[in-house]
Structures are given as structure tokens and as C-alpha cells.
Design a protein around this motif. Sequence first.
Motif, short mmCIF file in Angstrom:
data_model
loop_
_atom_site.label_atom_id
_atom_site.label_comp_id
_atom_site.label_asym_id
_atom_site.label_seq_id
_atom_site.Cartn_x
_atom_site.Cartn_y
_atom_site.Cartn_z
N GLY A 9 0.82 -1.22 0.00
CA GLY A 9 0.00 0.00 0.00
C GLY A 9 0.84 1.25 0.00
O GLY A 9 1.73 1.40 0.85
N THR A 10 0.57 2.13 -0.94
CA THR A 10 1.35 3.36 -1.06
C THR A 10 0.53 4.59 -0.70
O THR A 10 0.80 5.69 -1.17
N GLY A 11 -0.51 4.39 0.11
CA GLY A 11 -1.27 5.53 0.64
C GLY A 11 -0.56 6.07 1.88
O GLY A 11 0.58 5.69 2.19
N ILE A 12 -1.25 6.91 2.62
CA ILE A 12 -0.63 7.53 3.80
C ILE A 12 -0.21 6.46 4.81
O ILE A 12 0.89 6.51 5.37
N ALA A 13 -1.08 5.46 5.03
CA ALA A 13 -0.75 4.44 6.03
C ALA A 13 0.48 3.63 5.62
O ALA A 13 1.35 3.33 6.45
N GLN A 43 -7.38 17.01 7.74
CA GLN A 43 -7.12 17.75 8.97
C GLN A 43 -6.43 16.78 9.90
O GLN A 43 -6.82 15.61 9.98
N LYS A 96 -2.72 15.91 1.08
CA LYS A 96 -2.25 14.52 1.14
C LYS A 96 -0.98 14.35 0.31
O LYS A 96 -0.08 13.59 0.68
N THR A 119 1.50 -5.21 -7.01
CA THR A 119 0.63 -5.35 -5.83
C THR A 119 0.77 -6.77 -5.27
O THR A 119 1.26 -7.68 -5.94
N VAL A 120 0.32 -6.94 -4.04
CA VAL A 120 0.39 -8.25 -3.39
C VAL A 120 -0.83 -9.07 -3.83
O VAL A 120 -1.97 -8.60 -3.72
N ASP A 149 -3.20 -1.71 2.69
CA ASP A 149 -3.68 -1.59 1.31
C ASP A 149 -5.16 -1.23 1.24
O ASP A 149 -5.85 -1.58 0.29
N ASP A 275 -6.52 2.22 6.90
CA ASP A 275 -7.92 1.88 6.63
C ASP A 275 -8.14 0.37 6.52
O ASP A 275 -9.25 -0.11 6.75
N ALA A 285 -12.75 13.16 11.18
CA ALA A 285 -11.47 13.49 10.54
C ALA A 285 -10.31 12.75 11.23
O ALA A 285 -9.33 13.36 11.65
N GLY A 287 -9.24 9.20 10.14
CA GLY A 287 -8.67 8.03 9.45
C GLY A 287 -7.17 8.12 9.26
O GLY A 287 -6.41 7.20 9.60
N ALA A 288 -6.71 9.26 8.74
CA ALA A 288 -5.27 9.42 8.51
C ALA A 288 -4.54 9.57 9.84
O ALA A 288 -3.45 9.00 10.03
N GLY A 289 -5.14 10.32 10.77
CA GLY A 289 -4.51 10.50 12.09
C GLY A 289 -4.29 9.16 12.79
O GLY A 289 -3.23 8.93 13.38
#
Length: 378
Positions: A9-13, A43, A96, A119-120, A149, A275, A285, A287-289
Motif C-alpha cells: 500500500g502506497t497511501g498515507i498508512a 485535517q 495529502k 501489488t500483493v 492496502d 484503513d 477526521a 482516518g489518517a490521524g
Amino acid sequence: MDNEIAISGTGIAGLAAATAVIAADHNCVLFGPPAQVIKGGVQLAPNGWAALSVLGLAQDVLSEATRLYEITVRSLTNGATLARLPLKDVYASVAKADLATIFKQKIEKTDRFRHHYTTVKLTCLKNDSVTIIGKDERLYRVAGLVAADGVAGFGRAFISGQSEIAIRASLATDKVALRSTIHRSDLPNFFSQPVSNLWLGDGVHIVHYPIGDSSNIVATMTKRLAHSKWQERLFRHNTPLQFLVDPAIEWTSTPLPQSSNNICWRRGNMVLAGDAAHVMPPHLAQGAGQSLQDAACLMQSLTQHTDVTSAFAAYARHRSGAVAKITQKADISGKIMAFSGLAGKLRNAAIDLGGNHLMQEWLAEVWAADPGLRSQDT
Ligand SMILES: Cc1cc2nc3c(=O)[nH]c(=O)nc-3n(C[C@H](O)[C@H](O)[C@H](O)COP(=O)(O)OP(=O)(O)OC[C@H]3O[C@@H](n4cnc5c(N)ncnc54)[C@H](O)[C@@H]3O)c2cc1C
């Protein structure tokens, strides 16, 4: 392999987890597509900033962020201000894309980092290792895998034993978020004030806040209400939101999931993060935090335990407990924000009467930095 941990996974997480793994002196191999241009922003509340501090990146991110000093709650129906909550601790918005760039700059400069742009597809778990089968049909053997992911990625499906289709179906709601990022020069000054704005309407709520040189705007409603010309109906008679009626504004629709953390986070040397681990609608606000807190906890667990199995077990135990109350509160907040008719009027009246106190009470627990992180930090 002994020391190498894979992240999918290459998102924030995923990027935050990669930062954590490297900071804990492990080699890191990242699986996933090259980072696309990520739109929009998030945020970050005090808990997100505390996690970034643990990862050693709070100052870097803060230099790209927009500090917000108040949450203002208004009625979407008549424009009345219902509550104004001053934000004393650091609370800020960040694009982001900027967040992703900061993580990438940190991890790509070390020789401990590799990125496979595949990807896996499948994993095979042994006692102390994970064999990953990539979509490129190659095999990769690593000491552990952090699956970051996303909501319906491979990781959640594999660990929960559900198909990705079944996961999507079980999380589906009738709600959508319509998002737009508009340059500040196209909007009145009101949108540039360093405030997080929440407008509560009849089954609809709008959030907007400045982010760099733009304003990030999110309207949440049922799919039924999001029919053509929804902007006309919501904004036409509302100053200053009437600027959002402009048909040239592009809105991206994202279906919203309901909360779910009712799954195990770990199987062997594979754990979930972001996620993939904790699905929640964006009404708090968080999920990313929470994904940043996952990464901070992962780093500390890997530092404190000599073997990956014990580190992953400690991480999963700690984070699955800590995040459960946040996802529940995100769901409840969404239900309150979606009130309509008499319930909506009573909600607004209650916020008008005791909004600051109510919000402070409700958010204190959400925004508190994970106590586990604090104690490990000292
Ligand atoms: C409208 C809206 C507003 C929001 N506002 C906020 C906010 O203000 N504050 C906040 O903290 N949070 C907010 N969030 C939540 C936040 O955006 C998410 O929690 C966060 O971005 C999740 O990141 P993630 O990396 O876990 O998942 P994702 O961003 O979904 O990333 C998953 C990645 O995994 C990759 N992938 C998928 N399958 C595989 C595979 N098999 N192998 C390898 N890679 C794979 C995908 O390509 C993707 O890059 C909001 C969300 C929404 C919808």
C-alpha cells in the motif's frame, strides 16, 4: 530477509508504516503502484501530530501545513453560528500529496528501502516469515508484512477470511462525500480564514477548511440527496456558500463506509494498518490521524521487541484496542450530523446551548494521543 519487513500500500498508512519500519532499523520493501497524484487534504488533530513527532516528522509536515485555530459550527439552514471551539493544541490541515512527499523523501534516501511496483496477490505465512506472491508472479520472502492496502485491499480480506467483494458489501452505506479543492483566488476571503467550518443541515453536512493556497470542501449526504443540482438546493440561498453553486466546480463523489473494527489485526507475521485495519467514515477526521498512530506504535513495538512476531503481536494488541472507541464515535458523530427534520432542529438547538462544552467532551478522548505512545516516549 531476516530483518526485512514488507509493506503493501502506497497511501498515507503504507508510507507512514515504511517510515516506521526504517526508523526501527529494519530493511523495508514497499509493494504497490507508484504514488499517483493524491488529491485533497486532511485535517490532523493533536493525536496525529503526536504520532508524527514519534516518527520524527512533525516539524517537516507542519512547515507544509495550515494551522487552524477554531472549529466553527453553523446551521446550514439559516447561517446562524451555533458553536465556536478554540483549538489550543496543534490542529492543522495538510495536502495529502505534501504528506506523501515528506514520507517518500525520508524513506527513499536510505539504502534500507526498496519499492516493487507490483501489488500483493497472495501470501503464505510460516512461523517466522511471510512469502509474498506479487501480481508480477514473483515470490518475495520477508520477515513480516504490514498490509496497509486500504478498506477492501488484499490484507483485510486475507486476515478476515472474507472476499474483497463481501467486505465492500458489508461496509456499504447510503452516504457519499462530494469533495472539491478550490483555489482561494476563486473564493471570497471567508474560505481562507484559519478555521475548520462545519455546517449542519437537514440530512446534510458540509466541512470546509483552508489548505495551502486552496480550500478543501466536503459535502456529505445520502446518495438520494446527491442528485443533479444538489449544489443549487443547498447553497443558492446561503451566504457565503452560494459561491459553491458555480457549475464549473468539479466535485468528486466517494462512497462512505460504516465503521468496522470487528476483525483480528494479525495472522502470523502479517498485520494490518491504516484503513485496512480500521474502517471509519470521515466524520471525526481521524482516518489518517489513526494511520499515523498505527505507524508510531509499529515503530515503538519493533524497537522494543527483538523478534518481528512479538513486535507485531504487541502492535496489534495495543492498536486494535485503542482505535475501537474512535471508530464507534465516528459512526455516532455521522448519525448525529445526518439528523433531519425535528431531530436536526433539536441537535442544532442543543449545540447552540452547550456546543463548546459538548464538543470538548466528545473530542477530548478522540484527540488524546494514544497513551501507549506517550508512555513509550518517555
Ligand atoms: C471525504 C473524506 C475526508 C477525509 N478527511 C480526513 C481528515 O480530515 N483527517 C483524517 O485523518 N482522515 C480523513 N479521511 C480519511 C483518510 O483519507 C484515510 O483514512 C487515509 O487516507 C487512509 O489511508 P490508507 O493508506 O490506509 O488507505 P488508501 O489511501 O486507500 O491506500 C491504500 C493503498 O493500497 C494500494 N493497494 C491496494 N491493494 C493493494 C495490494 N494488493 N498490494 C499493494 N498495494 C495495494 C492502493 O493502490 C492504495 O495506494 C477522509 C476520508 C474521506 C473519504
